[in-house]
Write a protein that holds these residues in place. Structure first.
Motif, short mmCIF file in Angstrom:
data_model
loop_
_atom_site.label_atom_id
_atom_site.label_comp_id
_atom_site.label_asym_id
_atom_site.label_seq_id
_atom_site.Cartn_x
_atom_site.Cartn_y
_atom_site.Cartn_z
N GLY A 73 1.05 -1.10 -0.14
CA GLY A 73 0.10 -0.14 -0.12
C GLY A 73 0.75 1.32 0.01
N THR B 200 -3.88 4.40 2.89
CA THR B 200 -4.18 3.03 2.73
C THR B 200 -3.38 2.04 2.43
OG1 THR B 200 -6.28 4.20 1.84
CG2 THR B 200 -6.31 1.93 1.86
N SER C 219 -3.43 8.31 0.12
CA SER C 219 -3.84 6.95 -0.63
C SER C 219 -3.51 6.96 -2.11
CB SER C 219 -5.36 6.62 -0.20
OG SER C 219 -5.50 6.71 1.06
N THR D 38 -5.83 4.73 -4.20
CA THR D 38 -6.98 3.64 -4.36
C THR D 38 -8.03 4.20 -5.42
OG1 THR D 38 -8.05 4.65 -2.52
CG2 THR D 38 -6.40 2.82 -2.03
N THR E 234 -12.06 2.30 -6.70
CA THR E 234 -13.08 1.36 -6.52
C THR E 234 -14.20 1.66 -7.64
OG1 THR E 234 -14.56 0.05 -4.99
CG2 THR E 234 -14.65 2.26 -4.86
N THR F 104 -8.42 -1.16 -6.30
CA THR F 104 -6.96 -1.45 -6.52
C THR F 104 -6.44 -0.53 -5.10
OG1 THR F 104 -5.01 -0.98 -7.60
CG2 THR F 104 -6.70 0.80 -7.97
N ILE F 105 -5.39 -1.14 -4.57
CA ILE F 105 -4.77 -0.51 -3.51
C ILE F 105 -3.12 -0.44 -3.78
CG2 ILE F 105 -4.08 -0.40 -1.06
CD1 ILE F 105 -6.95 -1.93 -0.42
N ASN G 246 0.80 -2.38 -7.58
CA ASN G 246 -0.54 -1.96 -6.98
C ASN G 246 -1.33 -3.60 -7.43
OD1 ASN G 246 -0.28 0.91 -7.16
ND2 ASN G 246 -2.74 0.73 -7.62
N MET H 44 -14.19 -0.85 0.07
CA MET H 44 -13.45 0.38 -0.32
C MET H 44 -14.57 1.42 -0.53
SD MET H 44 -10.50 -0.19 -0.11
CE MET H 44 -9.99 1.37 -1.00
#
Length: 410
Positions: free
Chosen positions: A173, A188, A329, A331, A333, A340-341, A358, A370
């Motif tokens: 992350g 995150t 972060s 990220t 969704t 994805t993180i 990732n 998420m």
């Protein structure tokens, strides 16, 4: 005509130099002001979600949004290690948190665990060199601060953050290692427990073996068993061979979206293709929202990012500024199905420059979680409207235009 061309040749260099000096002065002034502001900044609490394990096929995924929660579980994994630890980070501060991780790794090596450590030297130039003096029973790979121009293996910063322990648990992350990140930043991270930890281990091992200059350290075994069919897929940007799949991962996911695209990013400096993809998504009725920090830790990146706001807002994309803390972060969704993180920002340095990783997760439960995380973050934001944005001062508009030619560098 000849006289005019001669005059133009004389004037153009002066114009170019003047523009450069103006841009340089603006960057220096903004950076100096931001440094002064940070000295008197008071960190405050921000909303975050509790980590909770989510079953994903034969694995378990836990999402962390608060550094103290993450560091506790990372240190527990290190302290319980029995055979091998792979630890890779971009920033590793020499403060109390950094020392805690260092001591845990030393203790693990002393009890016979194989400990392999990677960090980026450039990102840690301000950390005293003595902090990185590790005992000989810890294997170390330093990504060099100043790469040799003729050595492509060294191009790009190692911006990755990975921890893999005993082939059973892995972490990935945006969190670096440091006291500030434990409570002061909103970031995150994800923990993976199960057979697909092999994806994270393979990423570490490949980097280690590819960058082990002159074989100073033992080569690591690349014998992990990886599934052909898994909802957990790791994407790796590798400048050494000019492979950058994370950008394509985003473009493909955005192109598939039908209902909603919710992004949270520390630095928003997208290229033309990403902007076009997001605009096209809005045209087909997709709810596109992006959370970015109101003030990040890189003030120049903030000003470069703001140069995109008019175009994004005009397209119907909603922008939210995170308040009171740095949101770091990386990220996304989409459609309640995909998430994805990872470590890659939406800028050129991450998508076409640095070593990044990732984790892509195609799972409804993780995507739903998420979305919950996004809405919790959104509760701590201020939304920008197009009308309000257009009313910003003339000085701000001119500064954005002055710095806009620098976007390709970030």
């Amino acid at each position: 005509m000849r006289r005019a061309l001669t005059t133009l040749r004389r004037v153009l260099p002066w114009v170019a130099v003047s523009l450069f000096l103006a841009q340089f002065s603006a960057m220096v002034g903004l950076t100096a002001y931001e440094s002064l502001r940070k000295k008197y900044r008071k960190l405050r609490r921000f909303p975050h979600t509790a980590p909770q394990p989510i079953p994903v096929a034969d694995n378990e995924v836990t999402v962390y949004t608060y550094g103290e929660d993450l560091y506790r579980d990372m240190l527990q994994a290190i302290n319980e290690a029995e055979t091998v630890i792979h630890f890779e980070t971009y920033i590793w501060k020499g403060d109390s948190t950094g020392l805690e991780f260092k001591q845990a790794l030393v203790n693990a090596a002393d009890r016979g665990v194989q400990v392999n450590v990677i960090w980026d030297e450039f990102a840690n130039l301000v950390v005293p060199r003595a902090f990185y003096r590790l005992p000989p029973n810890i294997r170390v790979l330093r990504h060099p601060a100043f790469p040799r121009p003729w050595s492509p293996k060294q191009w790009g910063r190692d911006h990755r953050k990975l921890l893999v322990v005993d082939r059973r648990v892995g972490f990935i992350g945006g969190y670096n290692i440091g006291k500030l990140y434990a409570t002061g930043w909103r970031d995150t991270h994800a923990r993976v427990v199960g057979p697909d930890v092999a994806e994270l281990e393979n990423a570490f091992v490949d980097f280690w073996n590819d960058h082990n200059r002159r074989g100073k350290q033992p080569e690591l075994a690349n014998d992990m068993v990886r599934s052909w069919q898994t909802p957990l897929v790791l994407h790796r940007n590798t400048p050494r061979i000019s492979v950058y799949p994370i950008r394509n991962m985003y473009l493909e996911a955005i192109d598939r979206a039908q209902d909603r695209i919710w992004l949270t990013h520390a630095y928003l400096i997208p290229d033309d293709d990403l902007v076009t993809a997001l605009r096209q998504a809005v045209k087909r009725g997709v709810d596109v929202r992006i959370i970015v920090p109101a003030k990040s830790n890189h003030v120049v990146a903030d000003w470069l990012s703001r140069g995109f706001y008019t175009e994004l807002l005009s397209s119907g994309i909603r922008l939210f500024l995170y308040q009171g803390a740095m949101v770091h972060s990386k990220t996304a969704t989409i459609d309640g199905s995909w998430a994805t993180i990872g470590t890659a920002n939406l800028d050129r340095l991450s998508l076409l420059g640095n070593y990044e990783v990732n984790l892509e997760v195609i799972d409804g439960d993780v995507a739903a979680h998420m979305e919950h995380v996004f809405l919790v973050d959104e509760s701590n934001t201020v939304e920008i409207t197009l009308e309000g944005w257009r009313q910003r001062s003339l000085g701000k508009k001119l500064t954005e235009q002055l710095l806009s030619p620098l976007r390709p560098l970030f």
